[in-house]
Design a protein around this motif. Structure first.
Motif, PDB file in Angstrom:
ATOM      1  N   ASN A 132       8.562  15.820   2.373  1.00 12.04           N
ATOM      2  CA  ASN A 132       8.206  14.408   2.210  1.00 12.04           C
ATOM      3  C   ASN A 132       8.049  13.993   0.758  1.00 12.04           C
ATOM      4  O   ASN A 132       8.444  12.889   0.373  1.00 12.04           O
ATOM      5  CB  ASN A 132       6.888  14.104   2.942  1.00 12.04           C
ATOM      6  N   TRP A 133       7.462  14.853  -0.048  1.00  9.11           N
ATOM      7  CA  TRP A 133       7.006  14.447  -1.376  1.00  9.11           C
ATOM      8  C   TRP A 133       7.880  14.916  -2.537  1.00  9.11           C
ATOM      9  O   TRP A 133       7.718  14.434  -3.653  1.00  9.11           O
ATOM     10  CB  TRP A 133       5.579  14.962  -1.592  1.00  9.11           C
ATOM     11  N   VAL A 187      -9.840  16.142   2.890  1.00  6.61           N
ATOM     12  CA  VAL A 187      -8.565  15.701   3.463  1.00  6.61           C
ATOM     13  C   VAL A 187      -8.625  14.230   3.838  1.00  6.61           C
ATOM     14  O   VAL A 187      -7.682  13.459   3.567  1.00  6.61           O
ATOM     15  CB  VAL A 187      -8.203  16.549   4.706  1.00  6.61           C
ATOM     16  N   ALA A 188      -9.734  13.789   4.431  1.00  3.67           N
ATOM     17  CA  ALA A 188      -9.864  12.399   4.848  1.00  3.67           C
ATOM     18  C   ALA A 188      -9.806  11.436   3.666  1.00  3.67           C
ATOM     19  O   ALA A 188      -9.278  10.321   3.772  1.00  3.67           O
ATOM     20  CB  ALA A 188     -11.177  12.205   5.617  1.00  3.67           C
ATOM     21  N   ILE A 189     -10.297  11.873   2.524  1.00  4.61           N
ATOM     22  CA  ILE A 189     -10.338  10.985   1.348  1.00  4.61           C
ATOM     23  C   ILE A 189      -9.031  11.000   0.564  1.00  4.61           C
ATOM     24  O   ILE A 189      -8.499   9.941   0.195  1.00  4.61           O
ATOM     25  CB  ILE A 189     -11.504  11.385   0.416  1.00  4.61           C
ATOM     26  N   TRP A 190      -8.450  12.176   0.310  1.00  5.45           N
ATOM     27  CA  TRP A 190      -7.352  12.269  -0.644  1.00  5.45           C
ATOM     28  C   TRP A 190      -5.965  12.553  -0.055  1.00  5.45           C
ATOM     29  O   TRP A 190      -4.962  12.341  -0.746  1.00  5.45           O
ATOM     30  CB  TRP A 190      -7.668  13.343  -1.690  1.00  5.45           C
ATOM     31  N   MET A 191      -5.869  13.007   1.176  1.00  2.98           N
ATOM     32  CA  MET A 191      -4.547  13.292   1.738  1.00  2.98           C
ATOM     33  C   MET A 191      -3.790  11.986   1.999  1.00  2.98           C
ATOM     34  O   MET A 191      -4.368  10.991   2.437  1.00  2.98           O
ATOM     35  CB  MET A 191      -4.676  14.090   3.032  1.00  2.98           C
ATOM     36  N   ARG A 192      -2.486  11.991   1.733  1.00  3.18           N
ATOM     37  CA  ARG A 192      -1.599  10.871   2.063  1.00  3.18           C
ATOM     38  C   ARG A 192      -0.385  11.433   2.788  1.00  3.18           C
ATOM     39  O   ARG A 192       0.051  12.557   2.530  1.00  3.18           O
ATOM     40  CB  ARG A 192      -1.161  10.118   0.814  1.00  3.18           C
ATOM     41  N   ASN A 193       0.191  10.636   3.678  1.00  5.61           N
ATOM     42  CA  ASN A 193       1.265  11.119   4.537  1.00  5.61           C
ATOM     43  C   ASN A 193       2.617  11.185   3.848  1.00  5.61           C
ATOM     44  O   ASN A 193       3.382  12.125   4.038  1.00  5.61           O
ATOM     45  CB  ASN A 193       1.382  10.221   5.777  1.00  5.61           C
ATOM     46  N   HIS A 194       2.928  10.162   3.046  1.00  8.55           N
ATOM     47  CA  HIS A 194       4.283  10.032   2.485  1.00  8.55           C
ATOM     48  C   HIS A 194       4.226   9.203   1.216  1.00  8.55           C
ATOM     49  O   HIS A 194       3.410   8.272   1.112  1.00  8.55           O
ATOM     50  CB  HIS A 194       5.191   9.356   3.516  1.00  8.55           C
ATOM     51  N   PRO A 195       5.077   9.497   0.213  1.00  6.51           N
ATOM     52  CA  PRO A 195       5.066   8.703  -1.026  1.00  6.51           C
ATOM     53  C   PRO A 195       5.350   7.220  -0.790  1.00  6.51           C
ATOM     54  O   PRO A 195       4.874   6.362  -1.542  1.00  6.51           O
ATOM     55  CB  PRO A 195       6.160   9.366  -1.889  1.00  6.51           C
ATOM     56  N   PHE A 196       6.093   6.901   0.267  1.00 12.62           N
ATOM     57  CA  PHE A 196       6.406   5.505   0.571  1.00 12.62           C
ATOM     58  C   PHE A 196       5.128   4.709   0.844  1.00 12.62           C
ATOM     59  O   PHE A 196       5.061   3.501   0.549  1.00 12.62           O
ATOM     60  CB  PHE A 196       7.346   5.425   1.776  1.00 12.62           C
ATOM     61  N   ASP A 197       4.103   5.360   1.378  1.00 12.59           N
ATOM     62  CA  ASP A 197       2.830   4.691   1.668  1.00 12.59           C
ATOM     63  C   ASP A 197       2.167   4.163   0.400  1.00 12.59           C
ATOM     64  O   ASP A 197       1.382   3.213   0.454  1.00 12.59           O
ATOM     65  CB  ASP A 197       1.876   5.651   2.379  1.00 12.59           C
ATOM     66  N   SER A 205      12.847  11.981  -7.969  1.00  8.66           N
ATOM     67  CA  SER A 205      13.765  10.920  -7.557  1.00  8.66           C
ATOM     68  C   SER A 205      13.225   9.580  -8.034  1.00  8.66           C
ATOM     69  O   SER A 205      12.022   9.434  -8.302  1.00  8.66           O
ATOM     70  CB  SER A 205      13.929  10.908  -6.038  1.00  8.66           C
ATOM     71  N   THR A 206      14.102   8.594  -8.151  1.00  7.79           N
ATOM     72  CA  THR A 206      13.679   7.247  -8.514  1.00  7.79           C
ATOM     73  C   THR A 206      13.870   6.274  -7.357  1.00  7.79           C
ATOM     74  O   THR A 206      13.607   5.086  -7.497  1.00  7.79           O
ATOM     75  CB  THR A 206      14.494   6.747  -9.728  1.00  7.79           C
ATOM     76  N   GLU A 207      14.307   6.775  -6.239  1.00  9.25           N
ATOM     77  CA  GLU A 207      14.623   5.923  -5.092  1.00  9.25           C
ATOM     78  C   GLU A 207      13.535   6.014  -4.029  1.00  9.25           C
ATOM     79  O   GLU A 207      13.151   7.107  -3.609  1.00  9.25           O
ATOM     80  CB  GLU A 207      15.968   6.358  -4.486  1.00  9.25           C
ATOM     81  N   LEU A 208      13.018   4.860  -3.610  1.00 10.02           N
ATOM     82  CA  LEU A 208      12.040   4.840  -2.523  1.00 10.02           C
ATOM     83  C   LEU A 208      12.707   5.301  -1.231  1.00 10.02           C
ATOM     84  O   LEU A 208      13.810   4.874  -0.909  1.00 10.02           O
ATOM     85  CB  LEU A 208      11.478   3.430  -2.334  1.00 10.02           C
ATOM     86  N   VAL A 209      12.044   6.165  -0.512  1.00 16.60           N
ATOM     87  CA  VAL A 209      12.590   6.702   0.736  1.00 16.60           C
ATOM     88  C   VAL A 209      11.592   6.428   1.860  1.00 16.60           C
ATOM     89  O   VAL A 209      10.409   6.752   1.739  1.00 16.60           O
ATOM     90  CB  VAL A 209      12.831   8.227   0.619  1.00 16.60           C
ATOM     91  N   ARG A 210      12.073   5.813   2.910  1.00 18.91           N
ATOM     92  CA  ARG A 210      11.197   5.572   4.055  1.00 18.91           C
ATOM     93  C   ARG A 210      10.935   6.882   4.804  1.00 18.91           C
ATOM     94  O   ARG A 210      11.798   7.755   4.851  1.00 18.91           O
ATOM     95  CB  ARG A 210      11.820   4.550   5.012  1.00 18.91           C
ATOM     96  N   PRO A 211       9.744   7.009   5.400  1.00 14.02           N
ATOM     97  CA  PRO A 211       9.452   8.235   6.166  1.00 14.02           C
ATOM     98  C   PRO A 211      10.442   8.419   7.304  1.00 14.02           C
ATOM     99  O   PRO A 211      10.865   7.451   7.939  1.00 14.02           O
ATOM    100  CB  PRO A 211       8.037   7.990   6.708  1.00 14.02           C
ATOM    101  N   ALA A 212      10.820   9.671   7.556  1.00 15.41           N
ATOM    102  CA  ALA A 212      11.708   9.965   8.679  1.00 15.41           C
ATOM    103  C   ALA A 212      10.985   9.638   9.980  1.00 15.41           C
ATOM    104  O   ALA A 212       9.796   9.929  10.141  1.00 15.41           O
ATOM    105  CB  ALA A 212      12.105  11.439   8.668  1.00 15.41           C
ATOM    106  N   THR A 213      11.690   8.984  10.885  1.00 13.41           N
ATOM    107  CA  THR A 213      11.081   8.619  12.166  1.00 13.41           C
ATOM    108  C   THR A 213      11.626   9.509  13.274  1.00 13.41           C
ATOM    109  O   THR A 213      12.779   9.925  13.244  1.00 13.41           O
ATOM    110  CB  THR A 213      11.384   7.145  12.512  1.00 13.41           C
ATOM    111  N   ILE A 214      10.777   9.790  14.230  1.00 11.47           N
ATOM    112  CA  ILE A 214      11.165  10.597  15.388  1.00 11.47           C
ATOM    113  C   ILE A 214      11.185   9.670  16.597  1.00 11.47           C
ATOM    114  O   ILE A 214      10.140   9.191  17.049  1.00 11.47           O
ATOM    115  CB  ILE A 214      10.182  11.752  15.620  1.00 11.47           C
ATOM    116  N   ASN A 215      12.380   9.369  17.069  1.00 10.25           N
ATOM    117  CA  ASN A 215      12.511   8.465  18.195  1.00 10.25           C
ATOM    118  C   ASN A 215      12.181   9.136  19.519  1.00 10.25           C
ATOM    119  O   ASN A 215      11.709   8.517  20.456  1.00 10.25           O
ATOM    120  CB  ASN A 215      13.937   7.890  18.249  1.00 10.25           C
TER     121      ASN A 215
END
Length: 418
Positions: A132-133, A187-197, A205-215
């Motif tokens: 992710n990161w 973890v509750a204070i400092w963890m983040r799921n994805h750089p896009f958030d 990288s310099t390109e924003l990437v949306r999180p991968a989705t699981i359909n």
């Protein structure tokens, strides 16, 4: 000046790595506890080593089986939410364990609940975070996060062994619960799921990437990933070598090294200190392995890792003596190699299956690792009861590691990124 300040600003991905390292460190510390509990449980409850090992083997197996589903759940519901939930369940399980009186309660609390909870914080978590990161330095990040298990062993084992000897195993258990509660807050204070958030691009990288989705359903997606992987020769070779990896590390040495030392008159604290020392060298070895996997053919790395590990295990039965320098040599040598296999294995899995599915596929490869560990944990305990020593399990582990070394070279060349 403003441009320069931006260029040297710490990417938040490294903070996520630090929090993940801490989480995996504590999870590894919990998974290392059984080696300090086998002898006390024998003495207090009268359970055989085979019976205790059977419970521990269930926990080890479930720890691995959760992996593929963990990868899907982490992507679907977010890293922070799933890690906090898993840590909370683990803390509750460990807090109740000191009240147990029968073997089935141990099976429920440690074999089932603890195995499932720690499985959510296995190597798949590190693979998901790096995917992710990070675009660059992935091998290094995976090496660092994999090495967290060594650090957990380093910090927890001597402390837990000392508390167990001086104050009893229940005090050691409550100490770990307190540490887990502290990590939940972090973890509750400092963890983040994805750089896009945070409106960031992944590191490198310099390109924003949306999180991968699981359909698909989070429990169906890993099964679909497995079905596609079963037709790939690389999957079978990686899973096969990882089976032998688990057989020779946490299943055998991680579970039975302290009891084996006890058989030779080595105290629990001394044996735990030797395991912790392995952790020091594994921290170095696994991090360096991550660096190497970004530069060298991972098949060749695995060949040397498994081969040298196999040779070290073949000499271990002749080194078990506090005064024997061979035991210290084994500790250093084996420590450097303990889980150095993870970064090149992840690298090969990524090359064969692509970044999007690596988490789930590596989760299934890790199932094989934990299956091997489970077999070794149970088998070594039974053989110790029957034969009175651990010589046969240690020699068998050395032989299968040599087999894994040659299997590594059989991974298809056209799927290897050199």
């Amino acid at each position: 000046m403003e441009t320069r300040q931006k260029s040297v600003k710490l990417h938040y991905g490294w903070i996520v790595v630090l929090v993940t390292f801490l989480t995996l460190l504590v999870s590894a510390g919990v998974r290392s506890m059984p080696s300090t509990l086998i002898v006390p449980f024998q003495e207090e409850f009268g359970w055989s080593r085979g019976s205790i090992s059977g419970v521990l083997s269930i926990g080890i197996l479930l720890y691995g089986l959760v992996g593929p589903f963990s990868a899907a759940l982490l992507q679907k519901f977010g890293i922070r939410r799933m890690v906090v939930t898993s840590l909370a369940v683990l803390a509750i399980s460990l807090a109740i364990t000191p009240m147990m009186t029968t073997l089935w309660q141990f099976e429920l609390l440690w074999g089932l609940i603890s195995g499932l909870a720690t499985g959510m914080m296995a190597n798949v978590l590190g693979v998901t975070v790096s995917g992710n990161w990070f675009v660059k330095r992935k091998g290094l990040v995976i090496g660092l996060l994999t090495a967290s298990s060594a650090t957990g062993q380093l910090l927890f084992l001597p402390m837990l062994a000392k508390i167990t000897v001086e104050a009893g195993w229940r005090s050691a258990m409550y100490t770990v619960v307190g540490v887990i509660v502290l990590v939940i807050v972090i973890v509750a204070i400092w963890m983040r799921n994805h750089p896009f958030d945070l409106g960031l691009a992944p590191y490198g990288s310099t390109e924003l990437v949306r999180p991968a989705t699981i359909n698909e359903n989070a429990f169906v997606a890993p099964l679909l990933a497995l079905r596609s992987a079963l037709t790939n020769r690389s999957f079978w070779l990686l899973a096969g070598t990882f089976f032998f990896c688990g057989f020779s590390t946490n299943g055998l040495i991680g579970t039975h090294f302290i009891p084996a030392g006890h058989d030779h008159g080595i105290s629990e604290v001394t044996s735990a200190s030797l395991l912790a020392l392995m952790g020091v060298f594994d921290l170095v070895g696994t991090t360096f392995s991550g660096w190497l996997s970004d530069r060298i053919d991972s098949r060749k790395l695995l060949f040397w890792y498994y081969g040298l590990r196999g040779l070290s295990l073949l000499i271990l039965p002749y080194a078990f003596d506090e005064a024997n320098p061979m035991l210290m040599i084994f500790t250093v040598f084996y420590g450097l190699d303990w889980i150095a296999t993870v970064p090149p294995t992840v690298k090969l899995a990524t090359k064969a299956f692509g970044n999007a599915r690596t988490g789930m596929i590596f989760g299934w490869i890790s199932v094989s690792h934990q299956l091997g560990a489970s077999v070794a944990a149970l088998g070594a305990g039974i053989l110790r009861d029957v034969l009175g020593s651990y010589t046969v399990p240690f020699m068998a582990a050395g032989a299968v590691c040599l087999l894994a070394a040659f299997m590594s070279l059989s991974i298809p060349r056209n799927q290897v990124k050199v």
